[in-house]
Design an enzyme around this catalytic site. Structure first.
Site, mmCIF file in Angstrom:
data_model
loop_
_atom_site.group_PDB
_atom_site.id
_atom_site.type_symbol
_atom_site.label_atom_id
_atom_site.label_comp_id
_atom_site.label_asym_id
_atom_site.label_seq_id
_atom_site.Cartn_x
_atom_site.Cartn_y
_atom_site.Cartn_z
ATOM 1 C CG HIS A 151 10.101 31.837 24.212
ATOM 2 N ND1 HIS A 151 9.529 32.985 24.713
ATOM 3 C CD2 HIS A 151 10.888 31.361 25.196
ATOM 4 C CE1 HIS A 151 9.973 33.189 25.941
ATOM 5 N NE2 HIS A 151 10.794 32.216 26.264
ATOM 6 C CB CYS A 192 5.100 34.316 20.339
ATOM 7 S SG CYS A 192 5.156 35.108 21.957
#
Ligand SMILES: *[C@@H]1O[C@H](CO)[C@@H](O)[C@H](O)[C@H]1NC(C)=O
Ligand SMILES: *[C@@H]1O[C@H](CO)[C@@H](O)[C@H](O)[C@H]1NC(C)=O
Ligand SMILES: *[C@@H]1O[C@H](CO)[C@@H](O)[C@H](O)[C@H]1NC(C)=O
Length: 448
Positions: A151, A192
């Site tokens: 992430h 991300c």
């Protein structure tokens, strides 16, 4: 048959003048060794895909001849034997793919998967080495390959109980350069908003070439999310694109630029980016992933589905709810889903209140505007301090990763305020006060 006949006279002719051993041993001819660091920064079964990507990367390197002792792997290692895994002891990176967990040598697992250890590995930290842990031992002629999957957020990537800032990562890369730990370095980053880890910070004269799964403001996308038995997504778009390309192509001939163009095509849901010394992209992929021809898996077609990486925990719970026929289990899933949704709602409104309070402290004029715009991150070092303050005084992003989603708002404030040391210190105090009012002691065990 035809190709064998065609190639035979060539081999024969070559062997007359050049010792065959030299031809096969092109690596030592080139004068460098390949060293690699592979990191999956997440844990939990919902995040299956990151560790699957990293295990697959390990096999790509091994199949192309990179010696196991030159590869350092960091992964939490809680997926293969998770009670939810329908194939105990196995991990797949593609539907009906082969088990990528088998044979992976893991150097840092569980609580050892931290930003400190990752930076220590990169810097060849002597204290870690003295404890018997593997660290990079590459020298001035060597090629280093780094792959990270996890992430991310504005200027941050996630680790199981912490985050790593763009500032700290790039500082380590500069240290590696100054201490002659590589000749050329390639960094592939899946997360991300991963562009924000290198944009406006990675210099273009360090012999470092980096590509990221997404630009600095958009999520990256998972893929292979429709396996009927293994409920989480098995991979990430950008990652399986370069991994499967490396499996199925002759990477001793394919250049990094060609691989990047292929990856862009196979990553429809985000815009992969290139950073650093882009002239390195004319080198062959094999100079970083191994020079041995590999006979591996065919590239598979991308699945059509697109799931927002940040919504995976919701999607997975809804999927479990739909699939179960057991009322008691359904009730457990439904309860979890409800808690997840309320946690996220609480966080969203808490962040809005914090930004509003900071606006009333004079750092912005309109909270809605701060939350609906994206300024490129330029002041990475200042932002790194703000992110650390947020993490220590507001919300531990390690246990509440959904908070990553809102970090761009603080990047916006850093960029619009042009802090000096004293105004930054005042801001950090005001941030802590706002957090104490609106987020701290919220009672949610985990906001994912
Ligand atoms: C995987 O294998 C199953 C059964 O062998 C088959 O039904 C399914 O279509 C395959 N999936 C893919 C994506 O190839
Ligand atoms: C990043 O991608 C998003 C769409 O995914 C786009 O709206 C935005 O303009 C892009 N940013 C840059 C700097 O290219
Ligand atoms: C920092 O900025 C503030 C406000 O712009 C200014 O009043 C102050 O003198 C500056 N401090 C330093 C040390 O530059």
């Amino acid at each position: 048959m035809f190709s064998f006949l065609a190639i035979f006279p060539i081999l024969f002719a070559l062997s007359a003048s050049t010792p065959l051993a030299d031809l096969l041993n092109s690596k030592s001819n080139a004068g460098y060794n390949i060293h690699a660091v592979l990191v999956a920064g997440s844990n939990g079964f919902d995040n299956y895909r990151h560790q699957a990507d990293v295990c697959h990367a390990y096999h790509v390197l091994r199949n192309h001849g990179v010696p196991a002792e030159n590869i350092i792997v960091m992964m939490y290692d809680d997926i293969a034997n998770d009670p939810e895994n329908p194939y105990p002891g196995k991990i797949f990176n593609a539907p009906n793919g082969s088990d990528v967990y088998a044979g992976v040598v893991k150097d840092y697992t569980g609580e050892e998967v931290t930003p400190e250890n990752f930076l220590g590995v990169l810097k060849g930290d002597k204290a870690l080495a003295a404890k018997g842990k593997k660290v990079l031992t590459s020298g001035p002629n060597d090629h280093v390959f780094i792959y990270f999957a996890d992430h991310g957020a504005a200027g941050l990537v996630y680790f199981p109980s912490d985050t790593l800032s763009s500032h700290d990562l790039n500082e380590a890369l500069v240290y590696m350069h100054d201490n002659k730990m590589y000749h050329k370095l390639v960094f592939y980053l899946e997360a991300c908003e991963s562009g924000s880890m290198f944009e406006n910070i990675l210099p273009d004269n360090l012999n470092i070439y980096a590509t990221t799964a997404a630009n600095s403001t958009e999520p990256s996308s998972p893929t292979y999310c429709e396996d009927p038995e293994i409920y989480p997504c098995l991979g990430d778009e950008y990652s399986v694109a370069w991994l499967e390309d490396s499996d199925s192509n002759d990477i001793t001939k394919e250049t990094l630029e060609q691989q990047f163009q292929y990856v862009v095509k196979r990553t429809p849901n985000s815009q992969p980016q290139q950073f650093g010394q882009k002239s390195l992209a004319s080198l062959e992929v094999g100079q970083f992933l191994g020079e041995k021809a590999s006979s591996k898996i065919d590239a598979l077609e991308n699945s059509e589905d697109s799931v927002n990486a940040r919504d995976i925990p919701l999607v997975m719970l809804r999927r479990k709810l739909k699939r179960t026929n057991d009322a008691a289990k359904a009730a457990v899933h439904a309860k979890k889903l409800q808690t997840l949704i309320s946690g996220r709602r609480f966080l969203e409104s808490g962040i809005k209140k914090i930004i509003s309070q900071l606006c009333s402290n004079g750092y912005c004029s309109d909270a809605e505007y701060v939350l609906s715009t994206r300024r490129p991150l330029v002041h990475h070092s200042t932002y790194s301090k703000v992110a650390k303050k947020f993490q220590s005084s507001c919300l531990n992003l390690g246990t509440h990763p959904h908070g990553m989603k809102f970090m761009y708002a603080f990047a916006n404030l850093v960029e619009s305020n042009n802090f000096n040391e004293s105004t930054l210190n005042r801001f950090l105090e005001d941030l802590e006060r706002a957090c104490n009012n609106h987020i701290v002691d919220h009672g949610f065990k985990a906001i994912v």
